[in-house]
Structures are given as structure tokens and as C-alpha cells.
Design a protein around this motif. Structure first.
Motif, short mmCIF file in Angstrom:
data_model
loop_
_atom_site.label_atom_id
_atom_site.label_comp_id
_atom_site.label_asym_id
_atom_site.label_seq_id
_atom_site.Cartn_x
_atom_site.Cartn_y
_atom_site.Cartn_z
N GLY A 51 75.76 5.22 96.32
CA GLY A 51 76.48 5.20 94.98
C GLY A 51 77.09 4.46 94.49
O GLY A 51 77.78 4.35 93.66
N ALA A 52 78.23 4.26 95.66
CA ALA A 52 79.46 3.56 95.88
C ALA A 52 79.40 1.97 95.68
O ALA A 52 80.71 1.94 94.65
N ALA A 53 78.50 1.76 95.54
CA ALA A 53 77.85 0.25 95.15
C ALA A 53 76.46 0.13 94.64
O ALA A 53 75.78 1.02 94.86
N ASN A 54 76.18 -0.96 93.99
CA ASN A 54 75.27 -1.47 93.48
C ASN A 54 74.45 -3.16 93.77
O ASN A 54 73.76 -3.36 93.37
N ALA A 55 75.41 -3.43 94.37
CA ALA A 55 75.40 -5.24 95.04
C ALA A 55 76.39 -5.31 96.09
O ALA A 55 77.00 -4.53 96.59
N ILE A 56 75.72 -6.45 96.96
CA ILE A 56 77.00 -6.33 98.00
C ILE A 56 77.03 -7.48 98.49
O ILE A 56 75.98 -9.11 98.20
N SER A 57 78.57 -8.52 98.52
CA SER A 57 78.72 -9.22 98.63
C SER A 57 78.67 -10.11 100.63
O SER A 57 78.81 -8.61 101.72
N ILE A 58 78.37 -11.21 101.01
CA ILE A 58 78.00 -10.97 101.99
C ILE A 58 78.58 -12.60 102.77
O ILE A 58 78.47 -13.17 101.70
N LYS A 59 79.47 -11.96 103.36
CA LYS A 59 80.26 -13.22 103.78
C LYS A 59 80.11 -13.80 105.46
O LYS A 59 79.85 -12.57 106.43
N THR A 60 79.22 -15.19 105.87
CA THR A 60 78.73 -15.28 107.02
C THR A 60 80.35 -15.77 108.03
O THR A 60 80.10 -15.18 109.32
N ALA A 61 81.64 -15.59 107.03
CA ALA A 61 83.01 -15.69 108.47
C ALA A 61 83.56 -14.30 108.67
O ALA A 61 83.84 -13.88 109.33
N ARG A 62 82.70 -12.87 107.96
CA ARG A 62 82.83 -11.97 108.51
C ARG A 62 81.09 -11.32 109.60
O ARG A 62 81.48 -10.46 109.97
N THR A 63 80.30 -11.77 109.29
CA THR A 63 78.84 -11.31 109.60
C THR A 63 78.73 -12.59 110.32
O THR A 63 76.90 -12.25 110.95
N GLY A 64 78.80 -13.44 110.31
CA GLY A 64 77.86 -14.72 111.52
C GLY A 64 76.61 -15.17 110.29
O GLY A 64 76.73 -14.45 108.93
N PHE A 65 75.85 -15.50 111.35
CA PHE A 65 74.58 -15.74 110.61
C PHE A 65 73.72 -14.55 110.51
O PHE A 65 72.67 -13.94 110.15
N SER A 66 73.47 -14.39 112.50
CA SER A 66 72.47 -13.44 112.73
C SER A 66 72.94 -12.25 112.03
O SER A 66 71.44 -11.14 111.04
N THR A 67 73.69 -11.04 111.76
CA THR A 67 74.36 -9.96 111.19
C THR A 67 73.89 -9.77 109.77
O THR A 67 73.20 -9.23 108.98
N SER A 68 74.99 -11.13 108.89
CA SER A 68 74.57 -11.82 107.45
C SER A 68 72.98 -11.25 107.22
O SER A 68 72.94 -10.76 106.39
N GLN A 69 72.05 -12.02 107.86
CA GLN A 69 70.81 -11.79 107.76
C GLN A 69 69.97 -10.10 107.56
O GLN A 69 69.14 -10.44 107.38
N ARG A 70 70.67 -9.11 108.18
CA ARG A 70 70.03 -8.43 109.03
C ARG A 70 70.30 -7.31 107.21
O ARG A 70 70.20 -6.66 106.32
#
Length: 367
Positions: free
Chosen positions: A258-277
């Protein structure tokens, strides 16, 4: 096809003006160019932007971990064996930007080998992304003037406003000035970079309730566990986890606690593979995502746009793809262009990143 070599080239390009926000300040883009070579002559390219005030990585640490640990672990592998690559990278804790750049360079190779763009390989949803622009700390009148200029020159109508200063009434005045100066048709959301307490955040959101803000990102630290849950329960708008959700396990923790209810995805942080996960986690849990920006240069922007355009849920909102406008130069032979408030995906195999050799020679820091 096998990986034969990994280059980690530090480079530095000054910003036209300092970028100021609650967790730090950037005057120069001290990034690392990552190139992965193969025995078939294909070369994948990406960049790693260090953010020591957020993730602890520096330019020197990224170069060191790539050269001394990651390159020896992946040389000899096929670029297609991404699971094996990530298993070897994950033996080393942290270093998200270094891992992300290596992953994206591998996808670039795979796209070139397949004769398809990375966007097609990842999902192929659309061919362009709407752009959101970050407005950093400055006097309110300067923030308004910048946003008006960006809207006029590039057609951008979504703005992320940096907040988190004390007294926070300055941030409230800035947001109010932006709403008055830009009109009701422009989307505004705020990012505190952990600069406020939960009570300060609640007060500020109440005072800005009439401004039509759409999101609030990282207003207070993730370590303020109870305060943050208390705030999210009372927030009138979705609360975005960014630097508190840097890997899938943290995403699960932030959302289910309950600490958040949306997520920021950054490819510079998680690449393509982990960003997709991470994206698929969010889809499964029914929460919104924002395509964020780690103060990327144009190479990073090409990568972010390629990923964002590939998926329905990332393409739904404007992505943060314009921070390179504050850089005095870049390394690309063909610069990124924002037209009508959008960035188009490059319709070529891989990512379509072609470097300007003269610019690389001018800005690299290892010669």
C-alpha cells in the motif's frame, strides 16, 4: 554468434543549465557509452547514466564493473542467451545502470541480426511515443517560461514538475503558476524525489487539489514506511513509486504494502528485459505505469522510446523523453527530434543508434 568484447567508454557533455531537484543537481552528463561486439561484426549500443545520489553508481564505478566483472562474465555467450546473461550479472548486487545498458545493447544486436526493430521484437504496439517534459527547480516565473517555450517549440503538453523544496509553499506556488500560465488543457504531475515528509506531502496535495494534478511521484522516502502508507491512503491521485521500486521484488513490496499504486519504469535502470517483467507485474496487478527518465541523453531516449512504443500500457501515457534538450550536445549522428509532442521510433533493425565519431572523440574521458 558470440559476444567478443564489451566497451565501457566514459564521456561528459555539459548541460546548458543546471538540473535541480530535491535529491541532487546535475551540471554535466557524465555517462558511459556501452558497446557490445560480436564475432559476426554486429555491435549493440546503449548508455549508462550514473545517479550516485539515487543508486550509488558513479561513472567510474560503472566502467569498473563492466570491464572487470560483467564483460568477463558474458564474453563467449550468444546474445540470445539473455537468461544466462542476467543470471551472471545478478551475482553482483546493485549496479542497475550498468546492467541495464548491457541488456539493451544485447537487444540492439538481436534486432540487427533479425532484421527487425527492437520495438517490433518487444511488442510492436505503435511507432511513436507522446512526450512529457520535466520542469526543474527555479523561480516560478522561470518554470512557467520554460514550459511555455517547450510547448511552443516541441508541441509538448504534459509536464512533470519537480517539487520537494522547503518551505513547500514555494512548490505549491510554482505548480499554481504553471497551471495558470499553461491553461487547463495541459497535464501536470509532480515528483518530490523524497524531499517532503508524509505530513508535508498531505498538506501540499490538499493545497493543490484544485490544480487537476494527475500523479504524485516519490513525495517522501520509502523508508518512511508507515507515513508513506498513511499518505497513499489519503492521496486523491495515484502515488507513483520510482526510485523505491528499482527491481521486481521492490515493485511487489511497494504495491502490495500500500506504499504506492503506480510504478515508474526506466529502461536506464532495468533495461528492456527486466522493464518488461515489471510492466507485466503492473498489468497483472491492475496499476498504471509511467515511462520515466533517468536524465538520459539521446541514446537513452532512443532506448526509452523503443520500449515505450512497444507496449500498450507504456504508450498510454506520455513518456519522459525530453531531458536531452537540456544537454549542450550529444553523440548521435542523427539527433532525436520531438515533433508535435511525440518522438518517433527509428524504423531500422535494432535500435538505430549511429554514433558521430567526431563527437565521441571530443567528449570521451578515457583518452
Amino acid at each position: 554468434m558470440k559476444i567478443t568484447q564489451v566497451d565501457a567508454i566514459p564521456f561528459a557533455i555539459p548541460y546548458r543549465k543546471p538540473l535541480k531537484f530535491a535529491s541532487g543537481e546535475a551540471r554535466t552528463a557524465d555517462h558511459v557509452l556501452v558497446r557490445v561486439h560480436t564475432d559476426e561484426g554486429l555491435v549493440g549500443v546503449a548508455e549508462a547514466p550514473p545517479r550516485p545520489y539515487t543508486y550509488g553508481e558513479t561513472q567510474r564505478s560503472i566502467v569498473a564493473v563492466l570491464e572487470s566483472i560483467f564483460a568477463p562474465a558474458v564474453v563467449g555467450l550468444s546474445p540470445l542467451r539473455r537468461e544466462v546473461v542476467h543470471e551472471r550479472l545478478d551475482r553482483t548486487i546493485g549496479n542497475p545502470a550498468a546492467k541495464a545498458a548491457l541488456d539493451m545493447a544485447l537487444w540492439d544486436i538481436i534486432g540487427q541480426a533479425a532484421g527487425r526493430s527492437v520495438t517490433e521484437l518487444l511488442g510492436g504496439w505503435t511507432d511513436r511515443m507522446r512526450v512529457a517534459h520535466m520542469v526543474g527547480f527555479a523561480p516560478p516565473e522561470q518554470m512557467v517560461a520554460e514550459a511555455q517555450r517547450v510547448r511552443e517549440e516541441h508541441g509538448i503538453t504534459t509536464f512533470k514538475v519537480k517539487v520537494g523544496r522547503r518551505p513547500h509553499t514555494l512548490d505549491v506556488r510554482a505548480c499554481r503558476a504553471l497551471r495558470e500560465g499553461l491553461g487547463e488543457e495541459v497535464e501536470l504531475y509532480v515528483d518530490g524525489n523524497r524531499g517532503w515528509t508524509a505530513s508535508e506531502s498531505a498538506r501540499a496535495l490538499r493545497e493543490m487539489d484544485d490544480l487537476g494534478l494527475t500523479l504524485a511521484e516519490e513525495l517522501c522516502p520509502a523508508d518512511d514506511v508507515l507515513g508513506r502508507r498513511w499518505l497513499v491512503e489519503r492521496s486523491p491521485i495515484p502515488f507513483v513509486a520510482d526510485e523505491s521500486a528499482t527491481r521486481p521484488g521492490e515493485v511487489t513490496r511497494e504495491l502490495l504494502s500500500g506504499a504506492a499504486n503506480a510504478i515508474s519504469i526506466k529502461t536506464a535502470r532495468t533495461g528492456f528485459s527486466t522493464s518488461q517483467r515489471v510492466l507485466h507485474q503492473c498489468e497483472g496487478l491492475g496499476v498504471e505505469v509511467v515511462l520515466g527518465n533517468q536524465i538520459d541523453g539521446q541514446i537513452g531516449t532512443v532506448c526509452s522510446a523503443a520500449f515505450g512504443a512497444a507496449h500498450r500500457h507504456t504508450a498510454r501515457r506520455a513518456g519522459e523523453l525530453s531531458n536531452f534538450l537540456d544537454m549542450s550536445d550529444d553523440l548521435l549522428a542523427e539527433p532525436v527530434r520531438i515533433t508535435g509532442g511525440t518522438v518517433a521510433v527509428r524504423q531500422v533493425p535494432g535500435l538505430g543508434i549511429e554514433l558521430d565519431p567526431d563527437k565521441l572523440a571530443r567528449y570521451r574521458q578515457d583518452t
